[in-house]
Write a protein that holds these residues in place. Structure first.
Motif, PDB file in Angstrom:
ATOM      1  N   GLY A   7       0.679  -1.206   0.046  1.00 53.86           N
ATOM      2  CA  GLY A   7      -0.009  -0.015   0.142  1.00 53.86           C
ATOM      3  C   GLY A   7       0.693   1.409  -0.152  1.00 53.86           C
ATOM      4  O   GLY A   7       0.400   2.402   0.491  1.00 53.86           O
ATOM      5  N   ALA A  20      -3.969  -0.604   6.687  1.00 52.92           N
ATOM      6  CA  ALA A  20      -5.124  -1.315   7.174  1.00 52.92           C
ATOM      7  C   ALA A  20      -5.394  -0.949   8.648  1.00 52.92           C
ATOM      8  O   ALA A  20      -4.508  -1.012   9.409  1.00 52.92           O
ATOM      9  CB  ALA A  20      -4.942  -2.884   6.689  1.00 52.92           C
ATOM     10  N   HIS A  39     -14.668  -4.460  10.701  1.00 55.79           N
ATOM     11  CA  HIS A  39     -14.702  -3.972   9.356  1.00 55.79           C
ATOM     12  C   HIS A  39     -13.244  -3.585   9.113  1.00 55.79           C
ATOM     13  O   HIS A  39     -12.526  -3.144   9.970  1.00 55.79           O
ATOM     14  CB  HIS A  39     -15.521  -2.669   9.097  1.00 55.79           C
ATOM     15  N   TYR A  84      -9.206   1.662   5.317  1.00 49.50           N
ATOM     16  CA  TYR A  84      -7.648   2.007   5.260  1.00 49.50           C
ATOM     17  C   TYR A  84      -7.407   3.476   5.639  1.00 49.50           C
ATOM     18  O   TYR A  84      -8.208   4.395   5.484  1.00 49.50           O
ATOM     19  CB  TYR A  84      -7.188   1.878   3.812  1.00 49.50           C
ATOM     20  N   PHE A 117      -6.845   3.317  -5.769  1.00 46.89           N
ATOM     21  CA  PHE A 117      -7.092   2.443  -4.682  1.00 46.89           C
ATOM     22  C   PHE A 117      -8.513   2.030  -4.637  1.00 46.89           C
ATOM     23  O   PHE A 117      -8.909   0.818  -4.535  1.00 46.89           O
ATOM     24  CB  PHE A 117      -6.959   3.373  -3.391  1.00 46.89           C
ATOM     25  N   PHE A 118      -9.478   2.913  -4.992  1.00 48.97           N
ATOM     26  CA  PHE A 118     -10.992   2.662  -5.112  1.00 48.97           C
ATOM     27  C   PHE A 118     -11.274   1.857  -6.391  1.00 48.97           C
ATOM     28  O   PHE A 118     -12.246   0.871  -6.056  1.00 48.97           O
ATOM     29  CB  PHE A 118     -11.931   3.893  -5.112  1.00 48.97           C
ATOM     30  N   LEU A 129      -9.422  -0.659  -6.948  1.00 46.54           N
ATOM     31  CA  LEU A 129      -9.140  -2.083  -6.470  1.00 46.54           C
ATOM     32  C   LEU A 129      -9.740  -2.544  -5.208  1.00 46.54           C
ATOM     33  O   LEU A 129     -10.094  -3.808  -4.899  1.00 46.54           O
ATOM     34  CB  LEU A 129      -7.731  -2.120  -5.948  1.00 46.54           C
ATOM     35  N   ASN A 130     -10.406  -1.529  -4.576  1.00 49.47           N
ATOM     36  CA  ASN A 130     -11.114  -1.734  -3.042  1.00 49.47           C
ATOM     37  C   ASN A 130     -12.281  -0.970  -3.116  1.00 49.47           C
ATOM     38  O   ASN A 130     -12.461  -0.303  -2.211  1.00 49.47           O
ATOM     39  CB  ASN A 130     -10.080  -1.218  -2.095  1.00 49.47           C
ATOM     40  N   GLU A 131     -13.290  -1.240  -4.056  1.00 47.36           N
ATOM     41  CA  GLU A 131     -14.457  -0.550  -4.100  1.00 47.36           C
ATOM     42  C   GLU A 131     -15.351  -0.779  -2.961  1.00 47.36           C
ATOM     43  O   GLU A 131     -16.260  -0.170  -2.698  1.00 47.36           O
ATOM     44  CB  GLU A 131     -15.179  -1.088  -5.561  1.00 47.36           C
ATOM     45  N   ASP A 132     -15.309  -1.885  -2.372  1.00 43.19           N
ATOM     46  CA  ASP A 132     -15.958  -2.224  -1.005  1.00 43.19           C
ATOM     47  C   ASP A 132     -15.386  -1.454   0.396  1.00 43.19           C
ATOM     48  O   ASP A 132     -15.896  -1.741   1.234  1.00 43.19           O
ATOM     49  CB  ASP A 132     -16.227  -3.480  -0.776  1.00 43.19           C
ATOM     50  N   ASN A 133     -14.426  -0.603   0.200  1.00 41.38           N
ATOM     51  CA  ASN A 133     -13.764  -0.278   1.464  1.00 41.38           C
ATOM     52  C   ASN A 133     -14.062   1.368   1.418  1.00 41.38           C
ATOM     53  O   ASN A 133     -14.474   1.867   0.577  1.00 41.38           O
ATOM     54  CB  ASN A 133     -12.357  -0.600   1.197  1.00 41.38           C
ATOM     55  N   ASN A 152     -20.806   1.834  -2.755  1.00 35.47           N
ATOM     56  CA  ASN A 152     -20.381   0.822  -1.772  1.00 35.47           C
ATOM     57  C   ASN A 152     -21.463   0.288  -1.220  1.00 35.47           C
ATOM     58  O   ASN A 152     -22.209   0.985  -0.524  1.00 35.47           O
ATOM     59  CB  ASN A 152     -19.271   1.426  -0.944  1.00 35.47           C
TER      60      ASN A 152
END
Length: 163
Positions: A13, A31, A42, A45, A79-80, A82-86, A142
């Motif tokens: 990261g 994280a 949950h 980041y 980032f989003f 790759l990590n759309e649920d975060n 999200n």
């Protein structure tokens, strides 16, 4: 779209780039496990960046470089992807008395570059009798939007309780 400055993915990261004037930046996502009011776990980041390995800032010694802004915005957008649920949480620490200015700059960057798909929720709080400026970034679509917002609100309340 690519980043205006050449990025190096340092892994875990962390991203590195160097400006035309030789200043090195490190951007990082850490994280952060949090729990909501119902005890569900949950992972969000924490986002931050530093200049030349330091968080200190000297007033008005550097000319504004729009490519720094656009490179950092690019990193957040990637980032989003790759990590759309975060979600991402950031704080502007008050050590150099410029936290409010950074918060205003980040809000401006959001309005100029990120507001289409991402929500920017201010999450200012008080810690050690100082205002800790912060915000949460989360995709509008999200599926865990409400759960993550509630979990971050609980986390912020816990920070505030640690006075």
């Amino acid at each position: 779209m690519s980043a205006p400055y050449k990025l190096t993915n340092a892994g875990k990261g962390t991203y590195l780039f160097t400006c035309d004037n030789g200043t090195e930046y490190t951007c990082f996502f850490i994280a952060l496990p949090i729990t909501d009011k119902d005890g569900n776990n949950h992972l969000i980041y924490s986002f931050g960046f530093d200049r030349s390995g330091k968080f200190v800032s000297t007033n008005f010694t550097n000319r504004f470089d729009v490519r720094i802004k656009l490179t950092i915005v690019y990193i957040i957008k990637e980032f989003f992807k790759l990590n759309e649920d975060n979600a991402v949480l950031y704080f502007c620490y008050p050590d150099d008395q410029l936290a409010r200015h950074r918060s205003i700059a980040f809000s401006k960057w959001y309005n100029e570059e990120l507001s289409g798909e991402i929500v920017h929720l201010k999450k200012d709080t008080v810690y050690n009798n100082e205002i800790l400026y912060g915000a949460m970034l989360i995709l509008k679509v999200n599926p865990f939007y409400e759960l993550l917002v509630n979990a971050v609100d609980k986390y912020i309340a816990e920070i505030n309780d640690q006075k």
